[in-house]
Design an enzyme around this catalytic site. Structure first.
Site, PDB file in Angstrom:
ATOM      1  N   ASP A  13       0.853  -1.185   0.000  1.00 61.78           N
ATOM      2  CA  ASP A  13       0.000   0.000   0.000  1.00 61.78           C
ATOM      3  C   ASP A  13       0.891   1.238   0.000  1.00 61.78           C
ATOM      4  OD1 ASP A  13      -1.848  -1.965   0.373  1.00 61.78           O
ATOM      5  OD2 ASP A  13      -2.805  -1.062   2.125  1.00 61.78           O
ATOM      6  N   ASP A 131     -15.841  -3.447  -0.683  1.00 63.15           N
ATOM      7  CA  ASP A 131     -15.368  -2.920   0.600  1.00 63.15           C
ATOM      8  C   ASP A 131     -16.581  -2.676   1.490  1.00 63.15           C
ATOM      9  OD1 ASP A 131     -12.719  -2.805  -0.456  1.00 63.15           O
ATOM     10  OD2 ASP A 131     -13.251  -0.938  -1.460  1.00 63.15           O
TER      11      ASP A 131
END
Length: 240
Positions: A13, A131
């Site tokens: 990330d 998500d």
């Protein structure tokens, strides 16, 4: 009967050019620093990774992928699934043309027209990120909670011809509190291959996800925190 190998996919990330981990996806809640993303990716490759999960956090928050980020990691030599800010078909097409193996879309997938066009463009290279916050689908870098349930989005994706899903419990992401197996189990019956993310804290969690029927586990914080090694996680893979 053909067997399918379960994958453990390490996550890289990237925020402001550095590898990080966020708690619950909040920009201000950096919990771990991973240094240079290229060096981290190379480390994972050396440890036996077969694929990388690259998240462009700047792109996720801005809505536009960061220029050059994918290209920086391609020389590592692993297939890369990249996400963060891919909200147009042109952006998806551009990432695949640049060398991405798969492109993750989240917010844009809520638009049925975009979803149909993205499937037609990317085929098996498209992954829809489901998500989930408080039982509902989150969007816009997890800053907005919609009224759509995750199973409903999964069924919409299946009907549109989406190849696979990435399912993340935002409340578990970066917490090392274990995966949300109840959430995953509610989506698996839709029948799409499922990549599980969020909360994975041990090699035992990886084994649990494999037994549950997921196609892969995407692991981030646990590897950076040294909770277990990639080799230990990979020991939980194999035909099933």
């Amino acid at each position: 009967m053909l067997t399918r190998k379960f994958e453990v996919i390490p996550a890289v990330d990237v925020l402001d050019g550095r590898a990080v981990r966020l708690r619950e996806g909040r920009r201000e809640a950096v919990t771990l620093e991973g240094g240079d993303p290229v060096e981290l990716a190379a480390r994972f490759a050396a440890e036996g990774a077969t694929r990388l999960h690259l998240v462009d956090l700047d792109g996720a928050f801005s809505g536009t992928p960061s220029a050059g980020l994918l290209e920086r990691l391609l020389p590592v030599g692993l297939p890369i699934q990249v996400g963060g800010g891919y909200r147009t078909v042109a952006a998806v097409e551009g990432a695949l043309a640049a060398g991405a193996d798969r492109v993750l879309v989240g917010t844009a997938a809520l638009d049925p027209r975009f979803l149909a066009e993205a499937v037609a463009t990317a085929g098996d290279g498209l992954v829809v990120a489901v998500d989930v916050t408080s039982g509902k689908v989150a969007a816009d870098g997890w800053t907005v909670t919609t009224d759509l349930g995750p199973a409903a989005l999964a069924r919409r994706c299946a009907d549109a011809g989406v190849a696979r899903l990435l399912v993340t419990s935002t409340a578990r992401d970066g917490t090392l509190e274990g995966p949300d197996t109840e959430l995953l189990a509610s989506i698996l019956p839709v029948g799409l291959p499922l990549l599980a993310a969020g909360g994975i804290a041990s090699a035992a969690d990886v084994a649990t996800l494999r037994a549950l029927g997921c196609e892969a586990a995407v692991v981030g914080s646990a590897l950076l925190a040294g909770r277990f090694t990639l080799a230990e996680a990979l020991a939980e893979t194999g035909p099933r």
